[in-house]
Scaffold this motif. Structure first.
Motif, PDB file in Angstrom:
ATOM      1  N   TRP A   1       0.876  -1.183   0.000  1.00 18.70           N
ATOM      2  CA  TRP A   1       0.000   0.000   0.000  1.00 18.70           C
ATOM      3  C   TRP A   1       0.903   1.220   0.000  1.00 18.70           C
ATOM      4  O   TRP A   1       1.459   1.576   1.030  1.00 18.70           O
ATOM      5  CB  TRP A   1      -0.920  -0.024   1.231  1.00 18.70           C
TER       6      TRP A   1
ATOM      7  N   HIS B   1       0.716   4.169   2.847  1.00 20.73           N
ATOM      8  CA  HIS B   1      -0.049   3.715   4.015  1.00 20.73           C
ATOM      9  C   HIS B   1       0.457   4.394   5.288  1.00 20.73           C
ATOM     10  O   HIS B   1       1.634   4.728   5.410  1.00 20.73           O
ATOM     11  CB  HIS B   1       0.068   2.192   4.178  1.00 20.73           C
TER      12      HIS B   1
ATOM     13  N   SER C   1     -10.237   8.318   6.038  1.00 15.83           N
ATOM     14  CA  SER C   1     -10.438   7.129   5.196  1.00 15.83           C
ATOM     15  C   SER C   1      -9.448   6.031   5.572  1.00 15.83           C
ATOM     16  O   SER C   1      -9.770   4.833   5.474  1.00 15.83           O
ATOM     17  CB  SER C   1     -10.295   7.484   3.722  1.00 15.83           C
TER      18      SER C   1
ATOM     19  N   TRP D   1     -10.329   2.152   6.738  1.00 17.83           N
ATOM     20  CA  TRP D   1      -9.694   0.920   6.224  1.00 17.83           C
ATOM     21  C   TRP D   1      -9.193   0.056   7.391  1.00 17.83           C
ATOM     22  O   TRP D   1      -9.371  -1.166   7.385  1.00 17.83           O
ATOM     23  CB  TRP D   1      -8.521   1.240   5.301  1.00 17.83           C
TER      24      TRP D   1
ATOM     25  N   THR E   1     -12.026  -1.840   8.813  1.00 17.24           N
ATOM     26  CA  THR E   1     -12.474  -2.989   8.002  1.00 17.24           C
ATOM     27  C   THR E   1     -11.588  -4.210   8.254  1.00 17.24           C
ATOM     28  O   THR E   1     -12.078  -5.344   8.297  1.00 17.24           O
ATOM     29  CB  THR E   1     -12.455  -2.665   6.497  1.00 17.24           C
ATOM     30  N   GLN E   2     -10.281  -3.970   8.443  1.00 20.16           N
ATOM     31  CA  GLN E   2      -9.373  -5.103   8.632  1.00 20.16           C
ATOM     32  C   GLN E   2      -9.446  -5.658  10.057  1.00 20.16           C
ATOM     33  O   GLN E   2      -9.295  -6.867  10.273  1.00 20.16           O
ATOM     34  CB  GLN E   2      -7.939  -4.691   8.290  1.00 20.16           C
TER      35      GLN E   2
ATOM     36  N   HIS F   1      -8.305   4.540  -1.582  1.00 17.91           N
ATOM     37  CA  HIS F   1      -6.937   4.028  -1.501  1.00 17.91           C
ATOM     38  C   HIS F   1      -6.837   2.746  -2.324  1.00 17.91           C
ATOM     39  O   HIS F   1      -7.846   2.050  -2.523  1.00 17.91           O
ATOM     40  CB  HIS F   1      -6.553   3.732  -0.043  1.00 17.91           C
TER      41      HIS F   1
ATOM     42  N   PHE G   1     -10.077   0.627  -2.450  1.00 19.15           N
ATOM     43  CA  PHE G   1     -10.880   0.720  -1.236  1.00 19.15           C
ATOM     44  C   PHE G   1     -11.645   2.040  -1.264  1.00 19.15           C
ATOM     45  O   PHE G   1     -11.039   3.113  -1.320  1.00 19.15           O
ATOM     46  CB  PHE G   1      -9.989   0.658   0.008  1.00 19.15           C
TER      47      PHE G   1
ATOM     48  N   PRO H   1     -13.897   4.339   0.969  1.00 15.54           N
ATOM     49  CA  PRO H   1     -14.302   4.471   2.376  1.00 15.54           C
ATOM     50  C   PRO H   1     -15.804   4.684   2.550  1.00 15.54           C
ATOM     51  O   PRO H   1     -16.312   4.548   3.673  1.00 15.54           O
ATOM     52  CB  PRO H   1     -13.505   5.689   2.854  1.00 15.54           C
TER      53      PRO H   1
ATOM     54  N   PRO I   1     -17.551   0.549   3.270  1.00 12.52           N
ATOM     55  CA  PRO I   1     -16.669  -0.369   4.017  1.00 12.52           C
ATOM     56  C   PRO I   1     -17.209  -1.792   4.107  1.00 12.52           C
ATOM     57  O   PRO I   1     -16.433  -2.754   4.014  1.00 12.52           O
ATOM     58  CB  PRO I   1     -16.575   0.290   5.392  1.00 12.52           C
TER      59      PRO I   1
ATOM     60  N   TYR J   1     -16.752  -3.575   0.833  1.00  8.59           N
ATOM     61  CA  TYR J   1     -15.328  -3.924   0.699  1.00  8.59           C
ATOM     62  C   TYR J   1     -15.008  -5.161   1.530  1.00  8.59           C
ATOM     63  O   TYR J   1     -14.346  -6.090   1.065  1.00  8.59           O
ATOM     64  CB  TYR J   1     -14.506  -2.733   1.169  1.00  8.59           C
TER      65      TYR J   1
END
Length: 453
Positions: free
Chosen positions: A283, A286, A376, A380, A383-384, A429, A436, A438, A441, A444
């Motif tokens: 990324w 990041h 944003s 992310w 989400t992870q 991103h 991704f 935002p 989410p 995604y």
């Protein structure tokens, strides 16, 4: 950054994009000529006043060509107190409520702005007396922030989100004032695995990560899953303090790690490992580390918080200029800070480095610094955390992101400093070629076959 243009240069086009004066190939080269906190702030004040007096750029340029830059400056100073305005801007807000501060940090290059701000005088120029405390690991950092032993601290960017949600500790709301660095991590493997360049052959390996709630853990999980490996079943992830990663690699306790610099380069320097993948290849841009305070600090000590933000933001801006990296390395290398060999830091900070496999690579943006806390990015991260089961149930992604990553506040303060923050708090991103958004989410999250949620 366009805010640092010299408004008394008749060849300057104030309103065009790109390099301010047109004499450089890039804005970075131009910015290198305008170094130093006072120069930056002073130039911003000059540009603001001149813009107000000459709304039409062509009129300003003709005037300066006719009378010369020196006469123009004297004439404007006769009608407007430029010197007083510059001094006022440099002083910032009102009286500082708390001057003596204790700030924690982990000895990694991600903490460069926090560390260099002490020996290079960024804190002192803001009227702050800061004691930096080198800390053993991220769990210790978290606990000392919770117990208010630290007024502010270097943190991993997912840490404030996890702490605010009560993941791994009791809930304590944390404000992310600024992102410390972008990029600057890597996957490093033991040299005995130099014939296993394909991640699909990594099944059964043990990897070090610095903390559960780290961008390292989330990026490594993402990377492994994209190559068909389940990070919870096919490999073992072990939490290790960054300074212990190379020793554990040498001892055979782990096969590799996704860790911060300078330890990837240190593994190469010591002939123990090789750099397999830079995190920017996963990324690009990041976030890694952040600078945060417990909720309430900014309200209780608003002027102190403002001074602290100015010190960190200006140090981060200074660090982002590659022309300053040699000076910075000399400041952060000593034992009381990173305690690392200068040649290792030079390879990390310049981006020209040996990868441990006999290659010399040139990746100038291997390490970079950008203080703006994109919300944003926080979405992310959420989400992870949900993808891998660290948090369960419904999430109000935007509310959490906006409560923790103070992007609007950061933008206001950066503009006051003459920096050029983004106009938006959210953007799309791209991670390993996948976009991704935002705004979507959950969509995604559901797009991943391998997930716990």
């Amino acid at each position: 950054m366009s805010a640092f243009k010299n408004p008394f240069d008749p060849n300057l086009r104030l309103h065009r994009r790109g390099c301010a004066c047109g004499r450089h190939h890039s804005q970075a080269e131009h910015d290198a000529e305008v170094r130093g906190e006072e120069a930056v702030i002073g130039r911003l004040v000059e540009a603001t006043v001149v813009r107000a007096m000459f709304p039409k750029d062509e009129t300003r340029r003709n005037f300066i060509r006719a009378v010369g830059a020196g006469t123009a400056l004297a004439a404007i100073s006769h009608f407007f107190p430029l010197s007083a305005a510059k001094a006022l801007a440099a002083e910032g807000g009102g009286p500082i409520e708390k001057k003596d501060l204790k700030i924690g940090f982990i000895p990694i290059t991600c903490a460069t702005p926090i560390i260099m701000a002490e020996p290079m005088g960024f804190y002192a120029k803001q009227g702050l007396n800061v004691t930096l405390v080198k800390t053993a690991g991220w769990a210790v950092v978290r606990d000392k922030v919770i117990n208010k032993e630290y007024d502010a601290s270097h943190m991993l960017s997912p840490m404030p989100i996890a702490m605010s949600l009560g993941l791994g500790s009791r809930p304590v709301a944390i404000d992310v004032a600024a992102i410390e660095n972008i990029n600057g991590q890597a996957i490093t493997l033991h040299l005995k695995h130099k014939d296993k360049l394909s991640p699909s052959s990594w099944k059964g390996m043990k990897f070090g990560i610095p903390f559960d709630y780290s961008i390292h853990n989330l990026l490594l999980r993402y990377f492994l899953a994209e190559h068909g490996l389940d990070p919870d079943k096919d490999v073992e992830l072990r939490v290790l303090p960054p300074p212990d990663m190379v020793a554990n690699l040498r001892a055979g306790n782990i096969d590799g790690f996704l860790g911060p610099e300078p330890f990837n380069q240190r593994a190469v320097f010591e002939g123990v490992g090789f750099i397999h993948t830079l995190s920017k290849e996963i990324w690009d841009g990041h976030p890694c580390c952040a600078f945060g305070v417990a909720e309430g600090f900014a309200k209780t000590y608003p002027n102190t918080f403002g001074a602290l933000f100015r010190a960190i933001a200006l140090a981060t801006h200074y660090a982002s200029n590659k022309a300053n990296r040699s000076t910075i390395i000399q400041a952060i290398a000593p034992a009381n800070y990173l305690n690392q060999p200068v040649p290792v830091l030079e390879q990390v900070m310049s981006g020209r480095f040996a990868d441990g496999l006999g290659n010399v690579k040139n990746v100038p943006d291997r390490v970079d610094f950008d203080p703006f806390p994109w919300q944003s990015m926080a979405v992310w991260i959420l989400t992870q955390l949900k993808r891998w089961g660290y948090v369960k149930g419904d999430l109000d992604y935007r509310q959490i992101a906006e409560n923790v990553f103070l992007a609007t506040d950061a933008r206001k303060r950066m503009m006051e400093l003459g920096l050029n923050p983004p106009k938006e708090n959210y953007r799309k991103h791209t991670i390993m070629g996948k976009e991704f958004d935002p705004a979507k989410p959950e969509e995604y999250l559901r797009s991943f076959t391998l997930r716990r949620a």
